[in-house]
Design a protein around this motif. Structure first.
Motif, mmCIF file in Angstrom:
data_model
loop_
_atom_site.group_PDB
_atom_site.id
_atom_site.type_symbol
_atom_site.label_atom_id
_atom_site.label_comp_id
_atom_site.label_asym_id
_atom_site.label_seq_id
_atom_site.Cartn_x
_atom_site.Cartn_y
_atom_site.Cartn_z
ATOM 1 N N PRO A 60 5.571 8.261 6.064
ATOM 2 C CA PRO A 60 4.171 8.310 6.463
ATOM 3 C C PRO A 60 3.782 9.719 6.905
ATOM 4 O O PRO A 60 4.628 10.604 6.972
ATOM 5 N N CYS A 61 2.499 9.881 7.246
ATOM 6 C CA CYS A 61 2.017 11.154 7.752
ATOM 7 C C CYS A 61 1.114 10.901 8.967
ATOM 8 O O CYS A 61 0.853 9.743 9.316
ATOM 9 N N ARG A 63 -1.983 11.145 9.321
ATOM 10 C CA ARG A 63 -3.208 10.392 9.021
ATOM 11 C C ARG A 63 -2.940 8.898 8.804
ATOM 12 O O ARG A 63 -3.868 8.108 8.788
ATOM 13 N N CYS A 64 -1.676 8.514 8.628
ATOM 14 C CA CYS A 64 -1.361 7.083 8.622
ATOM 15 C C CYS A 64 -1.591 6.504 10.021
ATOM 16 O O CYS A 64 -1.978 5.348 10.162
ATOM 17 N N CYS A 135 -4.123 5.402 3.646
ATOM 18 C CA CYS A 135 -4.058 6.768 4.172
ATOM 19 C C CYS A 135 -4.808 7.722 3.237
ATOM 20 O O CYS A 135 -4.578 7.709 2.020
ATOM 21 N N CYS A 138 -1.568 10.341 1.993
ATOM 22 C CA CYS A 138 -0.284 9.987 1.362
ATOM 23 C C CYS A 138 -0.279 8.613 0.688
ATOM 24 O O CYS A 138 0.784 8.131 0.310
HETATM 25 ZN ZN LIG Z 1 -0.363 9.177 5.501
#
Ligand SMILES: [Zn+2]
Length: 160
Positions: A60-61, A63-64, A135, A138
């Motif tokens: 994940p990132c 922004r998740c 997201c 990603c």
């Molecule tokens: Zn993300």
């Protein structure tokens, strides 16, 4: 650092450390690192609480967790809310530990987990971070495929 040079900057390094105090910088670094597959150590402090996680590229990132910045005025800035002065040192030391582990390819990083440190009760909690199917960076159909697609304005400060 700006959208037009951030990708060039982050791709020069093996790991990027985000110790910024504002959402536009966090989103810009996240987007650039996630899109370029560069590991990112994220740290944040607020009053008595610190949060640390490590994104190793891909999913994940950040922004998740937080797809967008909070609405204008919803989150007071550090000058208004305050931060326990020692907290950035604690969070920074944890981030430095994460970076060393990444560089040495040793141990288990916080990839996929958010460490929440409560200095007031001196307790920690680790919360799983799941990849969001929606997201904007990603997911399978991302809205942001280039940092030029993102919005990085500062909307978190309390209006005066
Ligand atoms: Zn993300």
């Amino acid at each position: 650092m700006a959208p037009d040079n951030v990708t060039d900057l982050v791709t020069r390094y093996d790991v990027v450390v985000d110790a910024s105090d504002n959402f536009p910088t966090r989103f810009l670094l996240n987007d650039a690192c996630a899109l370029a597959d560069v590991p990112l150590s994220h740290g944040a402090v607020y009053r008595f609480e610190g949060q640390v996680t490590t994104f190793t590229g891909g999913r994940p990132c950040y922004r998740c967790l937080f797809p967008e910045a909070p609405p204008e005025g919803a989150v007071p800035d550090c000058a208004t809310a305050g931060v326990l002065g020692i907290l950035p040192g604690t969070v920074g030391a944890i981030q430095a530990t994460e970076v060393v582990k990444l560089l040495l390819d040793e141990g288990e990083t916080l990839d996929g987990r958010l460490l929440v440190y409560d200095a007031e009760s001196l307790s920690t909690e680790t919360v799983p971070i799941r990849s969001s199917p929606d997201c904007p960076v990603c997911s399978e159909a991302p809205a942001i495929e280039d940092v030029a697609d993102g919005e990085y304005s500062d909307r978190c400060a309390v209006p005066e």
